[in-house]
Write a protein that holds these residues in place. Structure first.
Motif, PDB file in Angstrom:
ATOM      1  N   TRP A  71     140.372 112.969  22.156  1.00 60.57           N
ATOM      2  CA  TRP A  71     139.689 114.200  23.254  1.00 60.57           C
ATOM      3  C   TRP A  71     137.870 113.245  22.350  1.00 60.57           C
ATOM      4  CZ3 TRP A  71     140.356 116.510  26.794  1.00 60.57           C
ATOM      5  CH2 TRP A  71     139.992 117.792  27.862  1.00 60.57           C
ATOM      6  N   ASP A  72     137.194 112.330  22.931  1.00 60.25           N
ATOM      7  CA  ASP A  72     136.204 112.312  23.265  1.00 60.25           C
ATOM      8  C   ASP A  72     135.589 112.087  24.234  1.00 60.25           C
ATOM      9  OD1 ASP A  72     133.752 110.756  22.071  1.00 60.25           O
ATOM     10  OD2 ASP A  72     135.157 109.134  20.457  1.00 60.25           O
ATOM     11  N   PRO A  73     134.961 113.072  24.897  1.00 55.58           N
ATOM     12  CA  PRO A  73     133.690 112.886  26.079  1.00 55.58           C
ATOM     13  C   PRO A  73     132.660 112.222  26.069  1.00 55.58           C
ATOM     14  CG  PRO A  73     133.643 115.219  25.492  1.00 55.58           C
ATOM     15  CD  PRO A  73     134.297 114.685  23.914  1.00 55.58           C
ATOM     16  N   VAL A  74     132.481 111.492  24.689  1.00 53.00           N
ATOM     17  CA  VAL A  74     131.483 109.930  25.158  1.00 53.00           C
ATOM     18  C   VAL A  74     132.513 108.727  24.985  1.00 53.00           C
ATOM     19  CG1 VAL A  74     129.518 109.199  23.466  1.00 53.00           C
ATOM     20  CG2 VAL A  74     129.999 111.757  23.261  1.00 53.00           C
ATOM     21  N   ALA A 281     130.362 119.643  31.592  1.00 53.23           N
ATOM     22  CA  ALA A 281     131.288 118.601  31.785  1.00 53.23           C
ATOM     23  C   ALA A 281     130.295 117.344  33.087  1.00 53.23           C
ATOM     24  CB  ALA A 281     132.685 118.480  32.271  1.00 53.23           C
ATOM     25  N   HIS A 286     135.913 113.374  32.424  1.00 50.05           N
ATOM     26  CA  HIS A 286     135.955 114.070  31.731  1.00 50.05           C
ATOM     27  C   HIS A 286     136.430 115.879  32.474  1.00 50.05           C
ATOM     28  CE1 HIS A 286     133.472 117.125  28.336  1.00 50.05           C
ATOM     29  NE2 HIS A 286     133.973 116.819  27.939  1.00 50.05           N
TER      30      HIS A 286
END
Lengths: 326, 352
Positions: A71-74, A281, A286
């Motif tokens: 789970w990596d928003p970047v 977000a 995302h």
């Protein structure tokens, strides 16, 4: 007397009844149907809106969303597994901790406690249900966490540390804390509904079994058996609350996207991640992934509910009695 | 019938009231109402500004502090007159906007590292390497020599370190990880920058109060919070080694020094990060918060009112920053903003 009866007593003419029924009955039926359909329509709308919002994420990840632990928003890589795990672990723990004592309490309040005391005690238990979740969260963070850190967790590590379940550092935050807080939050639901069910079932059955010469314990077994579908219903409601609880869990679970085998470890639940990340977000994917989490949470609730209902049917052989109807 | 007559009368009365209201307004700006949405970090000072500005000029500004992400969405959808964000928009985000957007930095903020080490007197000193190591999960105990080396004469316990981060997406996180990415190539590559990131170690608390709560509750914990929050709650905060090699305490002055040192870069692109500034007095972990304004306002009158407000915020407004624990902008950066304001165009001519 009969000839001079007031209008209420006057037999209605057939045509009269038909004329009134001609309007009232279909209207009544239509109204109720509308309400019933409305409930389903709202559900369908929720699913539709979630699916629409989650479309970019559904397209990008497909089924991998459910099995990926990233789970990596970047990097814009999203997988729900750690949160699915966190939701199931905390809810299961809450149920394990809450169900046995709560059913015991319900039996006591319905069967053994003096009448007045039972009423007062169940009023107090229901009061517990009206406390907002942030209060439980604050209690978990400021009261339970230090106690877990200083007393419980070091003891667990020292004595049960050979199990992977109790390994790690005693930080006081994590699955154990969240499970305990959830157990307390769902307790009133289980106690008060189970008590009502037992009260509804017990009278005739208890009297009959006592008359047949059963001891108090044996007669209790009879009422409990009859009340089982209703008590399972109470547990389903409680489980629903545990699965969806957001605020209190967010405050005590540690909020990490790791899958930890230890109950002392930290994690996150689907609801807590949505609450945490939704406002900030910024990317489309995302946002879509967070909405897909809501969709998954919805599906989990439906599946567990259906499973519980099947369980009720299976254990009772499809019997529907006083309790089942309640 | 009666109702219809009454309605008609009401309509007339209303249109007269509108005309009267228009006539009684001395300046058109006085009737202006602006709406904005976005960042929560600057909300205390923005609401103060809006309040004072309304008393002064009658211009009413409604601001919803719903988070930077939601603010950006609203700007994109065109449902607000301006947005606010703690993180500058990326080039991709700017391209994604239906209209051209300019950034106006309003105040600076520092991110402090609060810690809980019972029995520790004096401030803890940390190097960028130590901070990265702690948040990477590579430095796990307090008596690690990478921490002990810069804290001579301090007895550090052998206790495990609990690194606490924000669990909710936030501008504070953005400032902190921007700093980590500037000082560590490894962080930049493995974790990166954003309002929410995938943390390699530690636990998360929701909001400043969540992080501070965990830090206060847990001996051996360290967490990053807004400087304002750390000051209001009197949390012990670490001195951080800056680029010039000094260990600097996070204060409003050391934050303003960091903004000042970055003035040249900001003049080129106001979105340039101000973290890890070169000045010897600068505290290295800090950032700016921005207003997002349309370069070509859709409504010229509103655009003018907004530009007037910003011009006021750059002059009188800056004086209110200290009391609310925000770092004021140095004159050089105010000048950058004034140049930006002058470049705003409404219906073909500058709106300010």
């Amino acid at each position: 007397m009969t000839s001079s009866a007031p209008a209420i007593g006057r037999p209605l003419a057939r045509a009269d009844v038909r004329a009134r029924a001609g309007l009232a009955d279909p209207a009544y039926r239509a109204l109720l149907t509308l309400f019933a359909v409305g409930v389903f329509a709202v559900l369908a709308l929720i699913v539709w809106e979630c699916a629409r919002g989650a479309a970019p994420s559904l397209a990008a990840f497909g089924w991998r969303f459910l099995v990926s632990a990233d789970w990596d928003p970047v990097a814009e890589k999203f997988g729900a597994l750690p949160y699915l795990y966190g939701t199931l672990v905390t809810s299961a723990m809450a149920m394990l901790l809450a169900v046995p004592p709560c059913i015991g309490a319900a039996v006591f309040l319905a069967e053994l406690a003096p009448r007045g005391f039972g009423a007062v005690a169940s009023f107090l238990v229901e009061l517990l249900a009206s406390i907002t979740s942030i209060v439980f969260g604050v209690w978990g963070l400021f009261v339970l966490a230090p106690w877990l850190r200083v007393v419980i967790e070091p003891w667990l590590i020292a004595h049960l540390g050979f199990l992977p379940l109790f390994r790690g550092f005693p930080f006081g935050l994590g699955f154990l804390n969240a499970g305990i807080v959830l157990a307390i939050m769902i307790a009133p639901t289980i106690v008060s509904i189970s008590r009502e069910i037992l009260l509804a079932t017990s009278r005739t059955l208890r009297e009959a079994s006592l008359a047949l010469g059963a001891t108090r314990a044996e007669s209790l077994a009879v009422t409990l058996d009859a009340a089982r579908p209703g008590i399972l219903g109470a547990m389903i409601l409680a489980l629903g609350r545990a699965l969806g609880e957001t605020m209190a869990v967010t405050m005590v679970i540690g909020n990490t996207n790791r899958i930890s085998a230890s109950l002392l470890g930290s994690g996150a639940t689907m609801a807590s991640v949505i609450a945490n990340e939704f406002t900030e977000a910024t990317s489309k994917l995302h946002l879509a992934a967070l909405i897909e989490l809501a969709l998954v949470l919805f599906a989990v609730t439906v599946v567990l509910n259906a499973a519980a209902r099947l369980l009720v049917r299976w254990t009772t052989g499809g019997r529907r009695d006083v309790a089942g109807a309640a | 019938m009666h109702r219809r007559i009454r309605n008609a009368a009401l309509r007339h009365a209303r249109s007269w009231a509108v005309l009267l209201a228009l006539a009684s307004c001395a300046s058109p700006a006085a009737a202006q109402k602006l709406t904005g949405a976005g960042a929560t970090f600057p909300y205390p000072i923005y609401s103060k500004w809006f309040d004072v500005y309304k008393q002064k000029t009658g211009v009413e500004i409604n601001y919803q502090s719903i988070g930077s992400g939601a603010g950006i969405q609203q700007v994109k959808a065109g449902t607000v007159d301006f947005g606010a964000s703690d993180a500058a928009l990326s080039d991709a985000q700017l391209r994604d906007m239906p209209r051209a957007i300019v950034h106006i930095p309003t105040v600076g903020g520092a991110v402090a590292l609060a810690y809980n080490l019972p029995g520790m007197t004096g401030a803890l000193q940390l190097t960028p390497e130590a901070i990265t190591g702690i948040y990477m999960g590579r430095i796990t105990t307090w008596n690690d020599k990478r921490i002990a080396a810069v804290n001579p004469g301090v007895e550090l316990p052998a206790a495990p370190i609990l690194a606490v981060h924000r669990s909710d997406g936030s501008g504070t996180t953005n400032i902190f990880v921007t700093y980590l990415s500037l000082v560590s190539g490894e962080w930049k590559e493995l974790v990166g920058v954003g309002t929410a990131v995938s943390w390699p170690a530690g636990v998360g608390g929701k909001g400043n109060e969540g992080v501070a709560g965990v830090v206060r509750q847990t001996p051996g914990a360290i967490g990053y919070v807004e400087l304002a929050y750390a000051r209001q709650n009197r949390l012990p905060v670490a001195r951080v080694k800056n680029r010039a090699g000094n260990f600097v305490e996070p204060t409003l002055a050391s934050t303003t020094a960091a903004v000042e040192a970055s003035a040249k870069a900001l003049a080129r692109d106001v979105r340039a990060p101000i973290a890890n500034a070169a000045s010897p007095e600068a505290y290295p972990i800090c950032g700016l918060t921005f207003l997002l304004v349309e370069r070509q306002p859709r409504d010229a009158a509103k655009g003018k009112a907004l530009a007037d407000f910003i011009a006021w915020a750059m002059k009188d407004g800056q004086g209110m920053a200290d009391d609310l624990n925000y770092a004021r902008l140095p004159a050089a950066v105010v000048a950058v903003n004034e140049a930006t304001l002058a470049s705003l165009v409404a219906a073909g001519k500058p709106s300010h």
